[in-house]
Design an enzyme around this catalytic site. Structure first.
Site, PDB file in Angstrom:
ATOM      1  N   ARG A  76      71.199 104.219 -34.169  1.00 15.08           N
ATOM      2  CA  ARG A  76      70.043 105.352 -35.333  1.00 15.08           C
ATOM      3  C   ARG A  76      70.494 106.465 -35.004  1.00 15.08           C
ATOM      4  O   ARG A  76      71.405 107.455 -36.123  1.00 15.08           O
ATOM      5  CB  ARG A  76      68.634 105.064 -34.995  1.00 15.08           C
ATOM      6  CG  ARG A  76      68.427 103.706 -35.402  1.00 15.08           C
ATOM      7  CD  ARG A  76      66.815 103.802 -35.528  1.00 15.08           C
ATOM      8  NE  ARG A  76      65.981 102.683 -35.948  1.00 15.08           N
ATOM      9  CZ  ARG A  76      64.867 101.784 -36.261  1.00 15.08           C
ATOM     10  NH1 ARG A  76      64.207 103.463 -36.852  1.00 15.08           N
ATOM     11  NH2 ARG A  76      64.393 101.196 -36.178  1.00 15.08           N
ATOM     12  N   CYS A 126      53.024  95.774 -40.558  1.00 13.17           N
ATOM     13  CA  CYS A 126      53.380  97.466 -39.511  1.00 13.17           C
ATOM     14  C   CYS A 126      53.876  97.510 -40.411  1.00 13.17           C
ATOM     15  O   CYS A 126      54.051  99.238 -40.229  1.00 13.17           O
ATOM     16  CB  CYS A 126      53.295  96.698 -38.533  1.00 13.17           C
ATOM     17  SG  CYS A 126      55.091  95.477 -38.249  1.00 13.17           S
ATOM     18  N   ARG A 141      68.408 100.271 -39.733  1.00 14.12           N
ATOM     19  CA  ARG A 141      67.681  99.759 -39.299  1.00 14.12           C
ATOM     20  C   ARG A 141      68.647  99.468 -37.635  1.00 14.12           C
ATOM     21  O   ARG A 141      69.826  99.698 -37.977  1.00 14.12           O
ATOM     22  CB  ARG A 141      67.162  98.390 -39.532  1.00 14.12           C
ATOM     23  CG  ARG A 141      66.461  97.969 -40.256  1.00 14.12           C
ATOM     24  CD  ARG A 141      66.157  96.315 -39.876  1.00 14.12           C
ATOM     25  NE  ARG A 141      65.863  96.305 -38.754  1.00 14.12           N
ATOM     26  CZ  ARG A 141      66.149  94.493 -38.781  1.00 14.12           C
ATOM     27  NH1 ARG A 141      65.841  93.688 -39.464  1.00 14.12           N
ATOM     28  NH2 ARG A 141      65.916  94.123 -37.164  1.00 14.12           N
ATOM     29  N   ARG A 186      56.154 104.064 -43.783  1.00  9.64           N
ATOM     30  CA  ARG A 186      55.168 105.069 -43.474  1.00  9.64           C
ATOM     31  C   ARG A 186      56.044 106.262 -42.861  1.00  9.64           C
ATOM     32  O   ARG A 186      55.440 107.260 -43.593  1.00  9.64           O
ATOM     33  CB  ARG A 186      54.504 104.754 -41.910  1.00  9.64           C
ATOM     34  CG  ARG A 186      53.769 105.922 -41.457  1.00  9.64           C
ATOM     35  CD  ARG A 186      53.285 105.716 -39.657  1.00  9.64           C
ATOM     36  NE  ARG A 186      54.568 105.499 -38.934  1.00  9.64           N
ATOM     37  CZ  ARG A 186      55.399 106.480 -38.236  1.00  9.64           C
ATOM     38  NH1 ARG A 186      54.961 107.636 -38.986  1.00  9.64           N
ATOM     39  NH2 ARG A 186      56.540 106.019 -38.044  1.00  9.64           N
ATOM     40  N   ARG A 187      57.154 106.344 -42.809  1.00 16.04           N
ATOM     41  CA  ARG A 187      57.384 107.905 -42.849  1.00 16.04           C
ATOM     42  C   ARG A 187      58.314 109.122 -43.833  1.00 16.04           C
ATOM     43  O   ARG A 187      58.079 109.561 -44.278  1.00 16.04           O
ATOM     44  CB  ARG A 187      58.932 107.596 -41.162  1.00 16.04           C
ATOM     45  CG  ARG A 187      58.306 107.023 -39.980  1.00 16.04           C
ATOM     46  CD  ARG A 187      59.521 107.159 -39.591  1.00 16.04           C
ATOM     47  NE  ARG A 187      58.985 107.229 -37.448  1.00 16.04           N
ATOM     48  CZ  ARG A 187      59.800 105.678 -36.967  1.00 16.04           C
ATOM     49  NH1 ARG A 187      60.454 104.833 -36.991  1.00 16.04           N
ATOM     50  NH2 ARG A 187      59.252 106.420 -35.291  1.00 16.04           N
ATOM     51  N   LYS A 212      52.613  98.434 -31.868  1.00 14.61           N
ATOM     52  CA  LYS A 212      52.319  98.700 -32.806  1.00 14.61           C
ATOM     53  C   LYS A 212      53.280  97.774 -33.692  1.00 14.61           C
ATOM     54  O   LYS A 212      53.571  97.523 -34.826  1.00 14.61           O
ATOM     55  CB  LYS A 212      53.623 100.089 -33.239  1.00 14.61           C
ATOM     56  CG  LYS A 212      54.678  99.845 -32.876  1.00 14.61           C
ATOM     57  CD  LYS A 212      54.924 101.044 -33.652  1.00 14.61           C
ATOM     58  CE  LYS A 212      57.186 101.147 -32.857  1.00 14.61           C
ATOM     59  NZ  LYS A 212      57.888  99.992 -33.954  1.00 14.61           N
ATOM     60  N   ASP A 213      53.888  96.827 -33.230  1.00 12.35           N
ATOM     61  CA  ASP A 213      54.384  95.493 -33.620  1.00 12.35           C
ATOM     62  C   ASP A 213      53.705  94.301 -33.573  1.00 12.35           C
ATOM     63  O   ASP A 213      54.041  93.159 -34.003  1.00 12.35           O
ATOM     64  CB  ASP A 213      55.711  95.153 -33.157  1.00 12.35           C
ATOM     65  CG  ASP A 213      57.297  96.452 -33.106  1.00 12.35           C
ATOM     66  OD1 ASP A 213      56.950  96.777 -34.498  1.00 12.35           O
ATOM     67  OD2 ASP A 213      57.668  96.273 -32.178  1.00 12.35           O
TER      68      ASP A 213
END
Length: 311
Positions: free
Chosen positions: A155, A242, A149, A131-132, A83-84
């Site tokens: 996190r 992305c 981040r 997106r989230r 995805k990156d």
């Protein structure tokens, strides 16, 4: 007399998750070829910066240094979270393998074992993903999205410290780290579609290294490659990176006439509205065209206006 080939040098980011993912690939290479593999840690722009990804340009910040190391011959191959990886091809490099995909879904790690729906109004949910953010806001739960981040420990630590009530992470990462039981809820893609390529790995080497390309082909999974090809072609056709508020999930399943590719996608404003959700089907062999067709339908419905930055 058997000649012992030198160990392959595999470039990886320094995080625990990146090294774990790369270690799995290294073990698989040794298993199928008998060739030793040495991990080489490389620092990327995304690792060094603490600012929002969108402000750094988003696309490629976690992979550019690794790709340059491969192209320059400092390492033989590199492993990325797919995805990156930018959707634009680099002619110097070959995407030699896309191994079988891990669970694509997002998870919630919340205080007191709560699920997303059980969090009270005004609860603070940490994520650095537009997106989230967009899809959670679209659920209308009245929660506050807090930009964060950092690695998995950082996190989840923000929940333990009370800085936020919950964080949203990719389940694939927790599974690879052996920490899946720390999630308090696994989100159904009907609620939150994953990022294009989420849960998949990309193994790159130099485009002209035919021997290594042939070796790495044993790691490739045809269904995973078809699925991520559709997702990434959609992302490319949308001209989105992305860090864009785009979710997509493609799957290969048995249909009436053999294998069929099904892809669904969402483009949503970070506020949660407006939102465009569409799906398409086609043949796995035509994965790129299926993704492009779905992107064209979404653009016709105004996806470009939703993704346009606010002046």
């Amino acid at each position: 007399m058997t000649v012992q080939l030198p160990a392959l040098r595999l470039g990886t980011r320094a995080s625990v998750l990146a090294r774990t993912q790369s270690g799995h690939v290294a073990d698989r290479i040794t298993e199928v070829s008998g060739r030793a593999v040495e991990l080489v840690t490389i620092s990327t722009e995304g690792d060094r910066s603490t600012g929002p990804l969108a402000e750094m340009g988003g696309q490629g910040v976690f992979v550019a240094a690794l790709r340059e190391a491969v192209a320059a011959g400092h390492v033989d191959l590199a492993v990325h979270s797919l995805k990156d990886l930018p959707t634009a091809p680099d002619p110097r490099l070959a995407l030699a393998a896309v191994p079988p995909r891990e669970d694509v879904r997002d998870v919630v790690v919340a205080r007191d074992g709560l699920t997303l729906g059980e969090l009270p109004q005004g609860a603070r949910i940490g994520t650095g993903s537009p997106r989230r953010e967009a899809q959670i806001n679209a659920l209308g739960l009245g929660v506050e999205i807090v930009p964060i981040r950092g690695n998995v420990d950082t996190r989840i630590g923000k929940v333990a410290s009370g800085e936020v009530d919950a964080v949203v992470l990719a389940r694939a990462g927790l599974l690879r780290l052996g920490r899946a039981d720390e999630a308090t809820e696994v989100l159904d893609p009907i609620q939150v579609l994953p990022a294009p390529g989420q849960g998949a790995l990309a193994v790159e080497c130099r485009a002209g290294d035919d021997e290594l390309i042939g070796l790495l082909a044993a790691l490739d999974d045809a269904d995973t490659r078809a699925a991520v090809t559709a997702e990434r072609s959609l992302l490319a056709a949308l001209e989105a990176g992305c860090s864009a508020p785009v979710g997509a999930l493609a799957e290969v399943a048995w249909g009436d006439d053999g294998d069929e590719l099904w892809i669904r996608a969402v483009v949503a404003d970070p506020s949660g509205s407006p939102t465009i959700r569409l799906s398409a089907t086609g043949l796995p062999a035509e994965a790129a065209a299926v993704g492009e067709r779905l992107a064209a339908e979404m653009l016709a419905d105004g996806a470009d206006r939703i993704m346009a930055p606010v002046p």
